[in-house]
Design an enzyme around this catalytic site. Structure first.
Site, PDB file in Angstrom:
ATOM      1  N   ASN A  11     -14.330   4.131  10.329  1.00 54.66           N
ATOM      2  CA  ASN A  11     -15.441   4.180  11.286  1.00 54.66           C
ATOM      3  C   ASN A  11     -15.999   2.825  11.719  1.00 54.66           C
ATOM      4  O   ASN A  11     -16.948   2.787  12.496  1.00 54.66           O
ATOM      5  CB  ASN A  11     -16.601   5.004  10.698  1.00 54.66           C
ATOM      6  N   CYS A  47       0.807  -1.231   0.000  1.00 57.59           N
ATOM      7  CA  CYS A  47       0.000   0.000   0.000  1.00 57.59           C
ATOM      8  C   CYS A  47       0.830   1.266   0.000  1.00 57.59           C
ATOM      9  O   CYS A  47       0.493   2.231  -0.689  1.00 57.59           O
ATOM     10  CB  CYS A  47      -0.988  -0.018   1.167  1.00 57.59           C
ATOM     11  N   TYR A  94       1.336  -6.874   8.012  1.00 57.52           N
ATOM     12  CA  TYR A  94       0.775  -5.584   8.427  1.00 57.52           C
ATOM     13  C   TYR A  94      -0.688  -5.454   8.031  1.00 57.52           C
ATOM     14  O   TYR A  94      -1.400  -4.570   8.524  1.00 57.52           O
ATOM     15  CB  TYR A  94       1.604  -4.429   7.848  1.00 57.52           C
ATOM     16  N   GLU A 142     -14.827  10.539  19.208  1.00 54.51           N
ATOM     17  CA  GLU A 142     -15.636   9.396  19.607  1.00 54.51           C
ATOM     18  C   GLU A 142     -16.578   9.770  20.750  1.00 54.51           C
ATOM     19  O   GLU A 142     -16.186  10.433  21.714  1.00 54.51           O
ATOM     20  CB  GLU A 142     -14.735   8.237  20.065  1.00 54.51           C
TER      21      GLU A 142
END
Length: 774
Positions: A487, A365, A607, A536
């Site tokens: 989320n 990535c 990972y 949060e």
């Protein structure tokens, strides 16, 4: 000024074969795949062909082929007659003629300085749209505006057309203007300085320049001169351009900075590595334009930043379009470069272009994000690499990451399929979004890592960061996927013997724990979590989640009683190969005794959260007095995990258990990242442009085993191209020193960065900063 005559279309004029004759399947035919004899019915063709079918002819469907190549050039006639001239045009000596065209393309000259393109290592003029640049034209005599008529003609692609924006005449007089503005800036004897302002929506790419002079007999044009070609890029300095970024420091960082920092590791143990984006290096701009050609992107779409970034998101990976990089998370990199070995984007882009589109091996990535960042900055689109720590990758469209426990609270790995990446890197690019309601422009998420398909291709974005923060995930493109990445809830389920699942704990804060990017104009980090979501537990966060549910995102809504026992795995700093103790802290908040059988699992993971091998499994019984806190330690020996360790050295610990007195399920998770040794990079010599300097890379093998086939790389933007060296063996305790010479070709602050990589030890880096004087 008339547009050029219609370009010759060889395909349209080719005589079709007689219908009664079956054409032989020879390499000369335009389409072998389409004309190949089908296999017998008994043979099942492969589900996915190994070779993509060649493109079939456009005949019968359109008058000409789609203009989708910046490299191909259309033929422009040197003389375009106004009438039939069987014997050719008469002598035109008495009319205005062009002797020389000077495009002011040197780095220190006006154009590149004012357009912020002076750092590009290119022999061509590079400018930005929606901003004036100048060209000096020398005629055979002084220019007479009342009598002489001429125009600069900008041409791009194989079939230039005014209506497609691929042929643009620019006139010197105010009474006759086209899509681009032109004016005479200065006249001196026979030299006319023209100012040209490309439109803010013009095609981004490489244009050819001709100068056409009107005579009574026709239009006389200059000959094709490659030295006058001009590249036109997006312009974040112009308020008329959709990529306009009204912050000079942000522009310097997100467009002009070649040095990047990519964050990885864990949210509470962040590691970083330097990266050479190299967007100004020689050949990189051509490589970026080649990527759009390889995508078969119509030239007429290349002025739209939304379409360009969406196409490029797909082209950075090779999954469905032979894009730039081949993804590989297996740990076997025999046929390419390990993702952890790369130090910059330049070699990747140049290799892809030089092989005419052979995907480069290998990527994960952060490599996708870094190379994509180079592409975006090179074309003038403000961009940055972003790291999301604990990134949810769930493809069933909900906001839940499911972890399955048995009736006693023990982790059931066979039935736990969802994975949470320790971190995931993507890009943000800055643009207006006229296709969305007001307020959703600005930073947009684009992600080149192949995860899910979007409109049939592996790509993601652009998705408005503001829309994601406010739960408006109905807007294009791919906002629900990004919303879930930051989320999602981690839901622990207890599986009963009859197969039913009951939620026993919901962790709403684990995923999307922190979103980082590099700070502006210095090497610090910037926490941009607040740009993706509200804090949060706040009312705003609840409203956002409710809004997302209206658009189809599913959440776990069970109301679970709050337990009176907590467990936490404490932070730990561990060097790779060391033995260590994991500390679990249990806290009893009640005024009664509590006891539990606890299951502690330590698993080596990639990972991406995918498990590789278990190294620890303990089942201590914990007894807690009222209001007591107690620590439990679990020993992990280096020899137990070293032979199982993969790539980035992560061990994922999960502690689960069931309180006997209340039936409460307790859980805790922690990723322990093994810290690798560092490379020592030293520079000696006079730090001046063109002066010879020396750089050395030092490394000592700290392990009790040898390192084999060790690959070292180093490079530095503006000072040293990529250099490589391989050591067949580095014995235990042995030190190596690799020294190279280099001569900086550009002044300014920069870095030299190095990497060491082998099968037994990945992700070893080092760097040094230096300032080069003119």
């Amino acid at each position: 000024m008339a547009t050029p005559p219609a370009m010759a279309d060889q395909e349209a004029r080719r005589t079709p074969p007689p219908p009664a004759v079956t054409p032989p399947a020879t390499p000369a035919m335009a389409d072998q795949e389409a004309r190949r004899t089908p296999p017998p019915p008994a043979v099942t063709p492969p589900a996915t062909p190994a070779v993509r079918p060649k493109r079939v002819s456009h005949r019968g469907r359109s008058a000409g082929a789609k203009a989708s190549s910046n490299q191909q050039e259309g033929k422009v006639e040197e003389f375009e007659p106004f009438m039939l001239m069987p014997r050719g045009p008469p002598p035109l000596n008495e009319y205005l003629d062009v002797w020389d065209v000077h495009v002011l393309k040197r780095p220190q000259e006006l154009n590149k300085q004012e357009h912020h393109t002076h750092l590009y290592s290119s022999d061509f003029l590079i400018v930005r749209r929606a901003q004036e640049f100048q060209i000096k034209i020398t005629f055979n005599r002084p220019y007479k505006p009342a009598e002489d008529k001429f125009a600069l003609e900008f041409v791009i692609g194989p079939s230039p057309q005014y209506s497609k924006g691929t042929y643009i005449p620019v006139f010197p007089t105010a009474d006759r203007q086209s899509l681009w503005r032109g004016r005479v800036v200065e006249t001196s004897d026979s030299v006319v300085t023209m100012g040209i302002t490309p439109s803010p929506e013009c095609i981004v790419g490489k244009y050819l320049i001709y100068i056409g002079v009107v005579t009574p007999y026709g239009i006389r044009r200059t000959r094709r001169d490659p030295s006058t070609d001009v590249y036109i890029l997006f312009n974040p300095w112009s308020s008329a351009d959709p990529v306009f970024l009204d912050d000079e420091e942000e522009r310097e960082e997100c467009v002009m900075n070649e040095l990047g920092i990519i964050y990885h590791g864990a949210y509470d143990d962040v590691s970083e590595r330097a990266w050479n984006y190299g967007q100004f290096e020689f050949g990189v701009l051509d490589a970026c334009l080649f990527i759009l050609d390889k995508a078969d992107m119509p030239l007429s779409n290349r002025g739209d930043v939304i379409k360009v970034t969406r196409v490029a998101s797909a082209m950075m990976n090779s999954r469905d379009d032979d894009g730039v990089l081949v993804g590989n998370w297996s740990g076997d990199y025999t046929y390419g470069v390990p993702p952890t070995s790369w130090t910059g984007s330049v070699q990747i882009l140049l290799d892809y272009a030089s092989t005419k589109g052979t995907p480069v091996c290998y990527s994960q990535c952060w490599v996708y994000a870094a190379v994509f960042n180079s592409f975006l900055r090179c074309l003038g689109i403000p961009s940055r690499v972003v790291t999301n720590f604990f990134s949810a990758h769930d493809n069933d469209g909900n906001l839940k990451m499911d972890i399955i426990l048995d009736e006693n609270g023990k982790l059931d790995r066979n039935r736990t399929k969802d994975s949470i990446w320790n971190y995931h890197c993507w890009n943000e690019c800055y643009m207006a979004r006229p296709d969305l309601p007001s307020g959703f422009g600005g930073w947009q998420v684009v992600d080149a890592t192949p995860q899910e398909t979007s409109d049939g291709m592996f790509r993601c974005g652009p998705a408005s960061v503001a829309a994601i923060k406010h739960g408006q995930i109905c807007y294009p493109f791919d906002a629900p996927f990004v919303f879930a990445e930051v989320n999602s809830d981690v839901v622990f389920y207890r599986r009963h013997k009859d197969g039913t699942l009951d939620p026993v704990k919901v962790n709403t804060s684990h995923v999307g724990r922190m979103v980082l990017t590099k700070a502006v104009l210095h090497d610090g980090r910037r926490d941009i979590t607040y740009q993706y979501k509200f804090p949060e537990g706040t009312p705003e966060e609840r409203r956002v989640l409710e809004k997302a549910e209206e658009f189809g995102c599913q959440r776990e809504k069970s109301s679970l009683p709050k337990g009176d026992v907590d467990v936490e795995i404490l932070n730990l700093d561990v060097r790779v190969g060391d033995s260590f103790n994991v500390t679990l802290q249990f806290t009893n908040h009640s005024d009664q005794r509590r006891s539990a059988d606890v299951y502690i699992t330590g698993t080596v993971v990639y990972y991406t959260g995918v498990p590789s091998g278990e190294v620890v499994f303990k089942t201590p019984r914990v007894k807690l007095e009222p209001l007591q806190s107690k620590e439990e330690k679990v020993s992990v020996r280096g020899e137990d995990y070293m032979h199982k360790l993969v790539e980035q050295g992560n061990i994922h610990f999960i502690a689960t258990g069931k309180i006997k007195e209340t039936g409460q399920i307790i859980t805790a998770m922690k990723v322990i990242t093994m810290h690798n040794p560092k490379l020592i990079v030293k520079v000696t010599g006079s730090p001046r442009v063109s002066e010879e300097m020396y750089v050395s890379v030092e490394f000592t093998n700290p392990f009790k085993f040898s390192l084999e086939k060790v690959d070292l790389r180093m490079e530095g933007p503006g000072i040293m191209a990529l250099k490589k060296k391989e050591y067949s063996l580095i014995s235990p305790g042995k030190s190596i020193t690799w020294t190279e010479t280099f001569s900086p070709h550009r002044a300014g602050s920069t870095k030299l960065m190095a990497s060491l990589d082998c099968a037994a030890l990945r992700q070893v880096y080092g760097e040094t900063e230096l300032t080069i004087q003119p």
